[in-house]
Design a protein around this motif. Sequence first.
Motif, PDB file in Angstrom:
ATOM      1  N   ALA A  45       0.869  -1.182   0.000  1.00 15.79           N
ATOM      2  CA  ALA A  45       0.000   0.000   0.000  1.00 15.79           C
ATOM      3  C   ALA A  45       0.902   1.228   0.000  1.00 15.79           C
ATOM      4  N   TRP A  46       0.757   2.088  -1.024  1.00  9.95           N
ATOM      5  CA  TRP A  46       1.632   3.251  -1.142  1.00  9.95           C
ATOM      6  C   TRP A  46       0.854   4.406  -1.761  1.00  9.95           C
ATOM      7  N   GLN A  47       0.793   5.511  -1.062  1.00 13.10           N
ATOM      8  CA  GLN A  47       0.072   6.700  -1.542  1.00 13.10           C
ATOM      9  C   GLN A  47      -1.358   6.338  -1.976  1.00 13.10           C
ATOM     10  N   GLY A  48      -2.008   5.513  -1.172  1.00 15.17           N
ATOM     11  CA  GLY A  48      -3.404   5.165  -1.447  1.00 15.17           C
ATOM     12  C   GLY A  48      -3.604   4.164  -2.564  1.00 15.17           C
ATOM     13  N   ARG A  49      -2.504   3.614  -3.106  1.00 10.94           N
ATOM     14  CA  ARG A  49      -2.642   2.612  -4.169  1.00 10.94           C
ATOM     15  C   ARG A  49      -2.038   1.296  -3.706  1.00 10.94           C
ATOM     16  N   ARG A  50      -2.404   0.227  -4.415  1.00  6.02           N
ATOM     17  CA  ARG A  50      -1.875  -1.102  -4.110  1.00  6.02           C
ATOM     18  C   ARG A  50      -0.903  -1.474  -5.231  1.00  6.02           C
ATOM     19  N   VAL A  51       0.380  -1.332  -4.922  1.00  6.50           N
ATOM     20  CA  VAL A  51       1.415  -1.559  -5.933  1.00  6.50           C
ATOM     21  C   VAL A  51       1.826  -3.030  -5.923  1.00  6.50           C
ATOM     22  N   GLU A  52       1.896  -3.614  -7.125  1.00  8.35           N
ATOM     23  CA  GLU A  52       2.371  -4.983  -7.234  1.00  8.35           C
ATOM     24  C   GLU A  52       3.890  -4.961  -7.403  1.00  8.35           C
ATOM     25  N   VAL A  53       4.580  -5.668  -6.518  1.00  9.93           N
ATOM     26  CA  VAL A  53       6.037  -5.732  -6.564  1.00  9.93           C
ATOM     27  C   VAL A  53       6.434  -7.158  -6.945  1.00  9.93           C
ATOM     28  N   SER A  54       7.275  -7.292  -7.971  1.00  9.17           N
ATOM     29  CA  SER A  54       7.762  -8.621  -8.372  1.00  9.17           C
ATOM     30  C   SER A  54       9.254  -8.710  -8.115  1.00  9.17           C
ATOM     31  N   LEU A  55       9.648  -9.793  -7.458  1.00  4.14           N
ATOM     32  CA  LEU A  55      11.068 -10.063  -7.209  1.00  4.14           C
ATOM     33  C   LEU A  55      11.461 -11.176  -8.171  1.00  4.14           C
ATOM     34  N   ASP A  56      12.250 -10.827  -9.196  1.00  3.60           N
ATOM     35  CA  ASP A  56      12.477 -11.737 -10.322  1.00  3.60           C
ATOM     36  C   ASP A  56      13.921 -12.224 -10.379  1.00  3.60           C
ATOM     37  N   GLU A  57      14.073 -13.523 -10.540  1.00  3.26           N
ATOM     38  CA  GLU A  57      15.380 -14.097 -10.883  1.00  3.26           C
ATOM     39  C   GLU A  57      15.235 -14.634 -12.301  1.00  3.26           C
ATOM     40  N   VAL A  58      15.854 -13.930 -13.248  1.00  2.00           N
ATOM     41  CA  VAL A  58      15.635 -14.227 -14.661  1.00  2.00           C
ATOM     42  C   VAL A  58      16.816 -15.027 -15.200  1.00  2.00           C
ATOM     43  N   ASP A  59      16.509 -16.159 -15.834  1.00  2.00           N
ATOM     44  CA  ASP A  59      17.576 -17.005 -16.401  1.00  2.00           C
ATOM     45  C   ASP A  59      18.485 -16.170 -17.290  1.00  2.00           C
ATOM     46  N   ARG A  60      19.779 -16.246 -17.069  1.00  2.00           N
ATOM     47  CA  ARG A  60      20.807 -15.615 -17.889  1.00  2.00           C
ATOM     48  C   ARG A  60      20.896 -14.097 -17.702  1.00  2.00           C
ATOM     49  N   LEU A  61      19.953 -13.457 -16.972  1.00  2.56           N
ATOM     50  CA  LEU A  61      19.986 -11.990 -16.838  1.00  2.56           C
ATOM     51  C   LEU A  61      20.279 -11.508 -15.427  1.00  2.56           C
ATOM     52  N   GLY A  62      19.904 -12.290 -14.403  1.00  2.43           N
ATOM     53  CA  GLY A  62      20.130 -11.855 -13.033  1.00  2.43           C
ATOM     54  C   GLY A  62      18.844 -11.476 -12.321  1.00  2.43           C
ATOM     55  N   THR A  63      18.975 -10.650 -11.269  1.00  2.00           N
ATOM     56  CA  THR A  63      17.826 -10.342 -10.415  1.00  2.00           C
ATOM     57  C   THR A  63      17.330  -8.915 -10.652  1.00  2.00           C
ATOM     58  N   PHE A  64      16.010  -8.772 -10.586  1.00  2.00           N
ATOM     59  CA  PHE A  64      15.344  -7.496 -10.858  1.00  2.00           C
ATOM     60  C   PHE A  64      14.157  -7.332  -9.916  1.00  2.00           C
ATOM     61  N   VAL A  65      13.790  -6.058  -9.698  1.00  2.00           N
ATOM     62  CA  VAL A  65      12.549  -5.749  -8.989  1.00  2.00           C
ATOM     63  C   VAL A  65      11.660  -4.957  -9.946  1.00  2.00           C
ATOM     64  N   GLU A  66      10.414  -5.379 -10.080  1.00  2.00           N
ATOM     65  CA  GLU A  66       9.447  -4.642 -10.900  1.00  2.00           C
ATOM     66  C   GLU A  66       8.344  -4.087 -10.009  1.00  2.00           C
ATOM     67  N   LEU A  67       7.964  -2.841 -10.279  1.00  2.00           N
ATOM     68  CA  LEU A  67       6.819  -2.214  -9.606  1.00  2.00           C
ATOM     69  C   LEU A  67       5.755  -1.980 -10.665  1.00  2.00           C
ATOM     70  N   GLU A  68       4.505  -2.313 -10.352  1.00  2.00           N
ATOM     71  CA  GLU A  68       3.464  -2.187 -11.385  1.00  2.00           C
ATOM     72  C   GLU A  68       2.125  -1.746 -10.817  1.00  2.00           C
ATOM     73  N   LEU A  69       1.469  -0.869 -11.585  1.00  2.00           N
ATOM     74  CA  LEU A  69       0.078  -0.505 -11.344  1.00  2.00           C
ATOM     75  C   LEU A  69      -0.669  -0.631 -12.664  1.00  2.00           C
ATOM     76  N   VAL A  70      -1.908  -1.083 -12.626  1.00  2.00           N
ATOM     77  CA  VAL A  70      -2.748  -1.088 -13.829  1.00  2.00           C
ATOM     78  C   VAL A  70      -3.868  -0.090 -13.585  1.00  2.00           C
ATOM     79  N   VAL A  71      -3.947   0.931 -14.443  1.00  2.00           N
ATOM     80  CA  VAL A  71      -4.873   2.045 -14.210  1.00  2.00           C
ATOM     81  C   VAL A  71      -5.530   2.475 -15.518  1.00  2.00           C
ATOM     82  N   ASP A  72      -6.593   3.280 -15.385  1.00  2.00           N
ATOM     83  CA  ASP A  72      -7.174   3.913 -16.572  1.00  2.00           C
ATOM     84  C   ASP A  72      -6.235   5.007 -17.051  1.00  2.00           C
ATOM     85  N   SER A  73      -6.354   5.352 -18.350  1.00  2.00           N
ATOM     86  CA  SER A  73      -5.406   6.301 -18.946  1.00  2.00           C
ATOM     87  C   SER A  73      -5.352   7.623 -18.177  1.00  2.00           C
ATOM     88  N   ALA A  74      -6.481   8.078 -17.639  1.00  2.00           N
ATOM     89  CA  ALA A  74      -6.507   9.361 -16.930  1.00  2.00           C
ATOM     90  C   ALA A  74      -5.614   9.347 -15.683  1.00  2.00           C
TER      91      ALA A  74
END
Lengths: 186, 186
Positions: B120-149
Amino acid sequence: MRYEVEMKFPVAELAAIEGRLAELGATISARQTEVDVYFAHPARDFARTDEALRVRRKGRANFLTYKGPKVDATTKTRHEIDLPLPPEEETAEQWMGLLAALGFTVAGEVRKSRRKAHVAWQGRRVEVSLDEVDRLGTFVELELVVDSAEAEAAKTCLASLAEHLKLERSERRSYLELVLERAGRD
Amino acid sequence: MRYEVEMKFPVAELAAIEGRLAELGATISARQTEVDVYFAHPARDFARTDEALRVRRKGRANFLTYKGPKVDATTKTRHEIDLPLPPEEETAEQWMGLLAALGFTVAGEVRKSRRKAHVAWQGRRVEVSLDEVDRLGTFVELELVVDSAEAEAAKTCLASLAEHLKLERSERRSYLELVLERAGRD
């Protein structure tokens, strides 16, 4: 590889066929409306390559179907990939949105009322469709889905059943082709 | 129209991020393997148009996803159409067969182990992904799905959360682009 082996016949009225199906012990299903939206490919002319891609709505159910080119001169034998989609009209709209995003455009729509029967004939279970197609009239379709090695035997089986049912003047054009030809004439 | 607003960060290791997520009260899900097969379009160069089409297998579940071009320079905001397919690996194979019949070819594969958390951040529910990607290493992704406005507000929210989590050097290239670049170097 699975093939759809199909023959289609225009008929003046369906009652006589229904009688002959009943004599063969077939039960005819309730009427169901099928709405098919056909798509044009972004880079290939499906009318020329004789392929088709369609979203079918059948009651609440949805399907995405690819049909490969016909491989035979008298029947409508094709390679077919028919995949169920999740149900509901909203889902069909989302899928059509995905196809639009990929550059597929709507080529035409075929709407029909279909009843089905299954007939045991020459050791096979033939699917018979009694179709009332908007703007085109009434048709009977006979269909078997078989492995490629059995396509010839399946054609012979359908031709024999067609003769028994007194079906004549096989129509090789698809409903979409007939709808588009009619629209061109109107 | 729904937009995916996303930021991605390479990280040396995930443990410090996991600690900060725990401080924010987030629960981190179990590890799940995602296998993504990306397709090239028969008439468009997706690398140039910045689009993507992929079949994702996630456990037994399957998805077909279209991603439109990025509409923003710093985040990875895109129009996304993400549609569930029926489950099981055999179904994924049938769908890839349909795409092949339509002229789509395999562009590359991304395989990763992903854990997810929601913050929960600034009134939104952010999806956080902790990724271990074959051949690329580790990454963190933050994502929101929203209307264009809401896309701008969503970007501000993600940037703020990224700062709090001490995530730096946002990576705008997709995993597919990184995998293909790496393959080009090897």
